[in-house]
Motif scaffolding. Structure first.
Motif, PDB file in Angstrom:
ATOM      1  N   VAL A  91     -14.102  -4.776  -6.279  1.00 35.10           N
ATOM      2  CA  VAL A  91     -13.627  -3.603  -6.823  1.00 35.10           C
ATOM      3  C   VAL A  91     -12.267  -2.999  -5.664  1.00 35.10           C
ATOM      4  O   VAL A  91     -12.560  -2.912  -4.724  1.00 35.10           O
ATOM      5  CB  VAL A  91     -14.744  -1.664  -6.067  1.00 35.10           C
ATOM      6  CG1 VAL A  91     -14.143  -0.747  -6.303  1.00 35.10           C
ATOM      7  CG2 VAL A  91     -15.373  -1.960  -7.295  1.00 35.10           C
ATOM      8  N   SER A  92     -11.437  -2.001  -6.444  1.00 37.66           N
ATOM      9  CA  SER A  92     -10.337  -1.982  -5.790  1.00 37.66           C
ATOM     10  C   SER A  92     -10.069  -0.300  -5.477  1.00 37.66           C
ATOM     11  O   SER A  92     -10.807   0.649  -6.514  1.00 37.66           O
ATOM     12  CB  SER A  92      -8.696  -2.279  -6.921  1.00 37.66           C
ATOM     13  OG  SER A  92      -9.015  -1.107  -7.715  1.00 37.66           O
ATOM     14  N   ILE A  93      -9.305  -0.012  -4.346  1.00 36.78           N
ATOM     15  CA  ILE A  93      -9.495   1.673  -4.434  1.00 36.78           C
ATOM     16  C   ILE A  93      -8.188   2.017  -3.641  1.00 36.78           C
ATOM     17  O   ILE A  93      -7.234   1.356  -2.836  1.00 36.78           O
ATOM     18  CB  ILE A  93     -10.633   1.838  -3.280  1.00 36.78           C
ATOM     19  CG1 ILE A  93     -10.294   1.074  -2.144  1.00 36.78           C
ATOM     20  CG2 ILE A  93     -11.726   1.927  -4.083  1.00 36.78           C
ATOM     21  CD1 ILE A  93     -11.250   1.666  -1.101  1.00 36.78           C
ATOM     22  N   VAL A  94      -7.548   2.284  -3.928  1.00 35.52           N
ATOM     23  CA  VAL A  94      -6.022   2.999  -3.600  1.00 35.52           C
ATOM     24  C   VAL A  94      -6.085   4.328  -2.424  1.00 35.52           C
ATOM     25  O   VAL A  94      -6.746   4.944  -2.893  1.00 35.52           O
ATOM     26  CB  VAL A  94      -5.574   3.495  -5.095  1.00 35.52           C
ATOM     27  CG1 VAL A  94      -4.613   4.056  -4.279  1.00 35.52           C
ATOM     28  CG2 VAL A  94      -5.434   2.271  -5.665  1.00 35.52           C
ATOM     29  N   VAL A  95      -5.126   4.057  -1.972  1.00 36.69           N
ATOM     30  CA  VAL A  95      -4.833   4.845  -0.742  1.00 36.69           C
ATOM     31  C   VAL A  95      -3.407   5.777  -0.779  1.00 36.69           C
ATOM     32  O   VAL A  95      -2.545   4.515  -1.300  1.00 36.69           O
ATOM     33  CB  VAL A  95      -5.268   5.159   1.015  1.00 36.69           C
ATOM     34  CG1 VAL A  95      -6.349   4.236   0.984  1.00 36.69           C
ATOM     35  CG2 VAL A  95      -4.561   2.982   1.757  1.00 36.69           C
ATOM     36  N   PRO A  96      -2.814   6.690  -0.280  1.00 39.22           N
ATOM     37  CA  PRO A  96      -1.792   7.299  -0.274  1.00 39.22           C
ATOM     38  C   PRO A  96      -0.787   6.148   0.931  1.00 39.22           C
ATOM     39  O   PRO A  96      -0.966   5.656   1.709  1.00 39.22           O
ATOM     40  CB  PRO A  96      -1.355   7.824   0.678  1.00 39.22           C
ATOM     41  CG  PRO A  96      -3.654   8.853   0.144  1.00 39.22           C
ATOM     42  CD  PRO A  96      -4.195   7.990   0.599  1.00 39.22           C
ATOM     43  N   ALA A  97       0.001   5.399   0.308  1.00 39.08           N
ATOM     44  CA  ALA A  97       1.538   4.908   1.092  1.00 39.08           C
ATOM     45  C   ALA A  97       1.349   5.477   2.723  1.00 39.08           C
ATOM     46  O   ALA A  97       1.788   4.469   3.449  1.00 39.08           O
ATOM     47  CB  ALA A  97       2.774   5.079   0.418  1.00 39.08           C
ATOM     48  N   GLN A  98       1.488   6.898   2.869  1.00 32.74           N
ATOM     49  CA  GLN A  98       1.214   6.960   4.405  1.00 32.74           C
ATOM     50  C   GLN A  98       0.296   6.704   4.763  1.00 32.74           C
ATOM     51  O   GLN A  98      -0.184   7.310   6.013  1.00 32.74           O
ATOM     52  CB  GLN A  98       1.566   8.462   4.071  1.00 32.74           C
ATOM     53  CG  GLN A  98       2.770   9.148   2.998  1.00 32.74           C
ATOM     54  CD  GLN A  98       2.224   9.080   1.798  1.00 32.74           C
ATOM     55  OE1 GLN A  98       1.391   9.386   1.098  1.00 32.74           O
ATOM     56  NE2 GLN A  98       3.577   9.420   0.784  1.00 32.74           N
ATOM     57  N   ALA A  99      -1.332   6.267   4.401  1.00 38.77           N
ATOM     58  CA  ALA A  99      -1.927   5.863   5.478  1.00 38.77           C
ATOM     59  C   ALA A  99      -1.581   5.657   6.066  1.00 38.77           C
ATOM     60  O   ALA A  99      -1.296   4.356   6.373  1.00 38.77           O
ATOM     61  CB  ALA A  99      -3.129   5.343   4.641  1.00 38.77           C
ATOM     62  N   THR A 100      -1.882   5.577   7.418  1.00 39.66           N
ATOM     63  CA  THR A 100      -1.815   4.379   8.619  1.00 39.66           C
ATOM     64  C   THR A 100      -3.455   3.880   8.361  1.00 39.66           C
ATOM     65  O   THR A 100      -3.726   3.431   7.779  1.00 39.66           O
ATOM     66  CB  THR A 100      -2.312   4.987   9.675  1.00 39.66           C
ATOM     67  OG1 THR A 100      -3.151   5.682   9.880  1.00 39.66           O
ATOM     68  CG2 THR A 100      -0.963   6.305   9.755  1.00 39.66           C
TER      69      THR A 100
END
Length: 202
Positions: free
Chosen positions: A75-84
């Motif tokens: 499974v792939s999940i996407v987080v915002p680019a700004q996520a630390t």
């Protein structure tokens, strides 16, 4: 004449000398040619051991399930680019906590639905920021590993490129009863090839 063959006398070198020579030759071959585990670690396959500084005050990160690859339990999940990185660590720990509580399916689709060991008895969960690298074909490339023959998949994103885009990776293998959960910042495949920012978490 001393050069002539005589019945009952040995011709050539003593057999024990031959046997010992072969054994010494094999030992030298193994000692000098075959890489030892020390050499592998020296080559950097284990990844850096620098401790990751985690911010316990980091806000939980929002994520979206992008792709599921049932045949590879991935499974792939996407987080915002700004996520630390701290937020990604928090997400991975949350996924593990939910898995232990038996409620991971509330967050991530089942990879082994109905399996006796659970709906996520085997799973690879990839965390990325760029949705382009969360697509099914990229996940297949990562799951196949670094040593899959590239000629068989000429249109696929190169493993080395895809690997560097992984922000976090959570591997579940309930068949490994000693350590069923493995989480990391970055990505490392089973052969030890890892991304530049790879850090093992658990």
């Amino acid at each position: 004449m001393s050069d002539e063959y005589e019945e009952g006398k040995r011709a050539g070198i003593h057999p024990l000398i031959v046997v010992f020579s072969v054994l010494i030759g094999l030992w030298l071959f193994v000692a000098l040619i075959v890489p030892s585990s020390k050499n592998k670690q020296a080559a950097g396959t284990e990844g850096p051991t620098v401790p990751m500084i985690e911010d316990p005050e980091a806000a939980p990160v929002i994520f979206k399930v992008q792709a599921t690859v049932p045949e590879m339990n991935a499974v792939s999940i996407v987080v915002p680019a700004q996520a630390t990185d701290s937020q990604v660590i928090g997400l991975l720990k949350r996924l593990k906590k939910e898995r232990l509580a038996g409620s991971l399916t509330d967050l991530v689709p089942a990879t082994t639905p109905g399996h006796t060991l659970g709906d996520h008895s085997v799973a690879d969960i990839y965390v990325v920021s760029d949705p382009k690298y969360a697509q099914t074909e990229v996940i297949k490339t990562l799951t196949r590993g670094a040593h899959a023959p590239g000629g068989l998949y000429p249109d696929a994103v190169p493993f080395e490129v895809a690997m560097e885009e992984i922000r976090g990776h959570y591997r579940i293998d309930m068949n490994n009863t000693g350590a069923p959960d493995a989480g990391s910042i970055g990505f490392a495949d089973e052969s030890g090839v890892h991304s530049k920012h790879y850090r093992k978490l658990f």
